[in-house]
Design a protein around this motif. Structure first.
Motif, PDB file in Angstrom:
ATOM      1  N   ALA A  48       0.839  -1.207   0.000  1.00  0.00           N
ATOM      2  CA  ALA A  48       0.000   0.000   0.000  1.00  0.00           C
ATOM      3  C   ALA A  48       0.869   1.251   0.000  1.00  0.00           C
ATOM      4  O   ALA A  48       0.578   2.217  -0.713  1.00  0.00           O
ATOM      5  N   ALA A  49       1.941   1.241   0.769  1.00  0.00           N
ATOM      6  CA  ALA A  49       2.841   2.400   0.805  1.00  0.00           C
ATOM      7  C   ALA A  49       3.484   2.644  -0.553  1.00  0.00           C
ATOM      8  O   ALA A  49       3.639   3.793  -0.977  1.00  0.00           O
ATOM      9  N   ALA A  50       3.838   1.562  -1.235  1.00  0.00           N
ATOM     10  CA  ALA A  50       4.513   1.688  -2.531  1.00  0.00           C
ATOM     11  C   ALA A  50       3.568   2.127  -3.646  1.00  0.00           C
ATOM     12  O   ALA A  50       4.012   2.690  -4.641  1.00  0.00           O
ATOM     13  N   THR A  51       2.277   1.861  -3.498  1.00  0.00           N
ATOM     14  CA  THR A  51       1.326   2.145  -4.587  1.00  0.00           C
ATOM     15  C   THR A  51       0.372   3.294  -4.294  1.00  0.00           C
ATOM     16  O   THR A  51      -0.374   3.694  -5.172  1.00  0.00           O
ATOM     17  N   ARG A  52       0.409   3.839  -3.095  1.00  0.00           N
ATOM     18  CA  ARG A  52      -0.598   4.837  -2.721  1.00  0.00           C
ATOM     19  C   ARG A  52      -0.512   6.129  -3.514  1.00  0.00           C
ATOM     20  O   ARG A  52      -1.504   6.817  -3.691  1.00  0.00           O
ATOM     21  N   ALA A  53       0.650   6.470  -4.023  1.00  0.00           N
ATOM     22  CA  ALA A  53       0.797   7.727  -4.752  1.00  0.00           C
ATOM     23  C   ALA A  53       1.048   7.505  -6.247  1.00  0.00           C
ATOM     24  O   ALA A  53       1.568   8.390  -6.917  1.00  0.00           O
ATOM     25  N   LEU A  54       0.684   6.353  -6.759  1.00  0.00           N
ATOM     26  CA  LEU A  54       0.892   6.077  -8.185  1.00  0.00           C
ATOM     27  C   LEU A  54       0.062   6.999  -9.077  1.00  0.00           C
ATOM     28  O   LEU A  54       0.462   7.319 -10.191  1.00  0.00           O
ATOM     29  N   LEU A  55      -1.102   7.376  -8.608  1.00  0.00           N
ATOM     30  CA  LEU A  55      -2.005   8.236  -9.375  1.00  0.00           C
ATOM     31  C   LEU A  55      -2.259   9.515  -8.585  1.00  0.00           C
ATOM     32  O   LEU A  55      -1.991   9.563  -7.376  1.00  0.00           O
ATOM     33  N   PRO A  56      -2.776  10.550  -9.232  1.00  0.00           N
ATOM     34  CA  PRO A  56      -2.969  11.834  -8.534  1.00  0.00           C
ATOM     35  C   PRO A  56      -3.829  11.750  -7.268  1.00  0.00           C
ATOM     36  O   PRO A  56      -3.575  12.467  -6.303  1.00  0.00           O
ATOM     37  N   VAL A  57      -4.839  10.896  -7.253  1.00  0.00           N
ATOM     38  CA  VAL A  57      -5.675  10.749  -6.061  1.00  0.00           C
ATOM     39  C   VAL A  57      -5.082   9.631  -5.209  1.00  0.00           C
ATOM     40  O   VAL A  57      -4.925   8.497  -5.668  1.00  0.00           O
ATOM     41  N   GLN A  58      -4.751   9.978  -3.958  1.00  0.00           N
ATOM     42  CA  GLN A  58      -4.098   9.018  -3.075  1.00  0.00           C
ATOM     43  C   GLN A  58      -4.909   7.734  -2.926  1.00  0.00           C
ATOM     44  O   GLN A  58      -6.128   7.779  -2.759  1.00  0.00           O
ATOM     45  N   PHE A  59      -4.244   6.608  -2.995  1.00  0.00           N
ATOM     46  CA  PHE A  59      -4.759   5.249  -2.810  1.00  0.00           C
ATOM     47  C   PHE A  59      -5.573   4.706  -3.982  1.00  0.00           C
ATOM     48  O   PHE A  59      -5.963   3.558  -3.959  1.00  0.00           O
ATOM     49  N   VAL A  60      -5.833   5.493  -5.008  1.00  0.00           N
ATOM     50  CA  VAL A  60      -6.497   4.935  -6.198  1.00  0.00           C
ATOM     51  C   VAL A  60      -5.563   3.925  -6.859  1.00  0.00           C
ATOM     52  O   VAL A  60      -5.990   2.861  -7.298  1.00  0.00           O
ATOM     53  N   GLY A  61      -4.280   4.241  -6.898  1.00  0.00           N
ATOM     54  CA  GLY A  61      -3.291   3.306  -7.439  1.00  0.00           C
ATOM     55  C   GLY A  61      -3.255   2.012  -6.635  1.00  0.00           C
ATOM     56  O   GLY A  61      -3.137   0.919  -7.199  1.00  0.00           O
ATOM     57  N   THR A  62      -3.368   2.124  -5.322  1.00  0.00           N
ATOM     58  CA  THR A  62      -3.389   0.934  -4.470  1.00  0.00           C
ATOM     59  C   THR A  62      -4.603   0.073  -4.787  1.00  0.00           C
ATOM     60  O   THR A  62      -4.495  -1.143  -4.934  1.00  0.00           O
ATOM     61  N   TYR A  63      -5.748   0.718  -4.897  1.00  0.00           N
ATOM     62  CA  TYR A  63      -6.979  -0.022  -5.195  1.00  0.00           C
ATOM     63  C   TYR A  63      -6.865  -0.752  -6.527  1.00  0.00           C
ATOM     64  O   TYR A  63      -7.215  -1.933  -6.634  1.00  0.00           O
ATOM     65  N   LEU A  64      -6.363  -0.070  -7.553  1.00  0.00           N
ATOM     66  CA  LEU A  64      -6.216  -0.703  -8.872  1.00  0.00           C
ATOM     67  C   LEU A  64      -5.174  -1.822  -8.839  1.00  0.00           C
ATOM     68  O   LEU A  64      -5.349  -2.857  -9.486  1.00  0.00           O
ATOM     69  N   ALA A  65      -4.110  -1.631  -8.071  1.00  0.00           N
ATOM     70  CA  ALA A  65      -3.088  -2.677  -7.950  1.00  0.00           C
ATOM     71  C   ALA A  65      -3.652  -3.902  -7.229  1.00  0.00           C
ATOM     72  O   ALA A  65      -3.364  -5.043  -7.602  1.00  0.00           O
ATOM     73  N   VAL A  66      -4.481  -3.681  -6.212  1.00  0.00           N
ATOM     74  CA  VAL A  66      -5.121  -4.805  -5.505  1.00  0.00           C
ATOM     75  C   VAL A  66      -6.076  -5.539  -6.451  1.00  0.00           C
ATOM     76  O   VAL A  66      -6.141  -6.771  -6.451  1.00  0.00           O
ATOM     77  N   ALA A  67      -6.804  -4.793  -7.282  1.00  0.00           N
ATOM     78  CA  ALA A  67      -7.692  -5.428  -8.262  1.00  0.00           C
ATOM     79  C   ALA A  67      -6.881  -6.265  -9.253  1.00  0.00           C
ATOM     80  O   ALA A  67      -7.291  -7.373  -9.617  1.00  0.00           O
ATOM     81  N   ALA A  68      -5.719  -5.751  -9.678  1.00  0.00           N
ATOM     82  CA  ALA A  68      -4.853  -6.524 -10.584  1.00  0.00           C
ATOM     83  C   ALA A  68      -4.344  -7.786  -9.896  1.00  0.00           C
ATOM     84  O   ALA A  68      -4.293  -8.861 -10.512  1.00  0.00           O
ATOM     85  N   LEU A  69      -3.993  -7.674  -8.613  1.00  0.00           N
ATOM     86  CA  LEU A  69      -3.573  -8.866  -7.861  1.00  0.00           C
ATOM     87  C   LEU A  69      -4.715  -9.878  -7.755  1.00  0.00           C
ATOM     88  O   LEU A  69      -4.486 -11.090  -7.783  1.00  0.00           O
ATOM     89  N   ALA A  70      -5.940  -9.390  -7.639  1.00  0.00           N
ATOM     90  CA  ALA A  70      -7.098 -10.281  -7.573  1.00  0.00           C
ATOM     91  C   ALA A  70      -7.231 -11.072  -8.865  1.00  0.00           C
ATOM     92  O   ALA A  70      -7.538 -12.276  -8.844  1.00  0.00           O
ATOM     93  N   VAL A  71      -6.986 -10.434  -9.993  1.00  0.00           N
ATOM     94  CA  VAL A  71      -7.043 -11.139 -11.282  1.00  0.00           C
ATOM     95  C   VAL A  71      -5.971 -12.227 -11.330  1.00  0.00           C
ATOM     96  O   VAL A  71      -6.243 -13.371 -11.718  1.00  0.00           O
ATOM     97  N   VAL A  72      -4.765 -11.894 -10.908  1.00  0.00           N
ATOM     98  CA  VAL A  72      -3.687 -12.890 -10.873  1.00  0.00           C
ATOM     99  C   VAL A  72      -4.080 -14.043  -9.957  1.00  0.00           C
ATOM    100  O   VAL A  72      -3.900 -15.222 -10.285  1.00  0.00           O
ATOM    101  N   TYR A  73      -4.628 -13.706  -8.810  1.00  0.00           N
ATOM    102  CA  TYR A  73      -5.056 -14.684  -7.812  1.00  0.00           C
ATOM    103  C   TYR A  73      -6.098 -15.643  -8.394  1.00  0.00           C
ATOM    104  O   TYR A  73      -6.028 -16.851  -8.209  1.00  0.00           O
ATOM    105  N   ILE A  74      -7.046 -15.086  -9.135  1.00  0.00           N
ATOM    106  CA  ILE A  74      -8.092 -15.911  -9.760  1.00  0.00           C
ATOM    107  C   ILE A  74      -7.475 -16.891 -10.752  1.00  0.00           C
ATOM    108  O   ILE A  74      -7.829 -18.070 -10.791  1.00  0.00           O
ATOM    109  N   PHE A  75      -6.532 -16.412 -11.557  1.00  0.00           N
ATOM    110  CA  PHE A  75      -5.887 -17.301 -12.524  1.00  0.00           C
ATOM    111  C   PHE A  75      -5.058 -18.389 -11.837  1.00  0.00           C
ATOM    112  O   PHE A  75      -5.040 -19.532 -12.274  1.00  0.00           O
TER     113      PHE A  75
END
Length: 173
Positions: A48-75
């Motif tokens: 979360a610390a590494a991804t929280r500032a990826l996008l202009p709105v704080q933690f949106v990058g974290t949320y999208l990264a967690v969603a990407a991890l969920a896709v990997v997890y499903i596969f």
């Protein structure tokens, strides 16, 4: 929605891990789940610390990264893991002659107590774990300190499992 579904279903994998292996392999399966939980307790706040500032709105990058991890997890889960399918015997699970209805479950005091304890515990944890980082941030704590507190909390949940009544075989990992 994908991340929420993954989180909801993912919580049940700890039970499935012990059910799909033979009795002599259960301690190892449970140990792997505990080890993964400890790793997640340490890595998730850092993620979360590494991804929280990826996008202009704080933690949106974290949320999208967690969603990407969920896709990997499903596969990963959809892949053939080589685990045997759980055996379902008469009287247990899908093959049972008669299924218990929700009304019958609700009439059992033990079920109601377990349900209320789970709901109450989850409500308290969500309240604390959502409010705590916000309050700490408002009090001026830096994100690294907040992440450390979340890590200690998550480790407390994982490590407490080691004090459970499960009997682990020495060297099972």
């Amino acid at each position: 929605m994908l991340a929420g579904s993954e989180a909801g279903f993912g919580g049940f994998l700890r039970f499935a891990a012990a059910e799909v292996v033979s009795a002599d392999m259960r301690p190892r399966a449970i140990s792997w789940i505990v080890a993964a939980s400890v790793a997640a307790a340490i890595l998730a706040p850092r993620f979360a610390a590494a991804t929280r500032a990826l996008l202009p709105v704080q933690f949106v990058g974290t949320y999208l990264a967690v969603a990407a991890l969920a896709v990997v997890y499903i596969f990963v889960l959809a892949a053939n893991t080589g685990l045997p399918r759980p055996a379902i015997s008469a009287g247990h699970g899908v093959a049972a002659e008669r299924k218990t209805t929700i009304v019958e479950l609700l009439r059992q005091p033990g079920f109601v107590v377990a349900l209320l304890a789970q709901v109450g515990g989850n409500m308290a944890m969500v309240f604390i774990m959502v409010a705590m980082p916000v309050v700490m941030s408002e009090l001026g704590f830096d994100y690294s300190t907040i992440a450390d507190v979340v890590t200690v909390h998550a480790l407390g949940m994982c490590v407490s499992f080691l004090l459970s009544p499960f009997k682990f075989k020495p060297g099972c990992c």
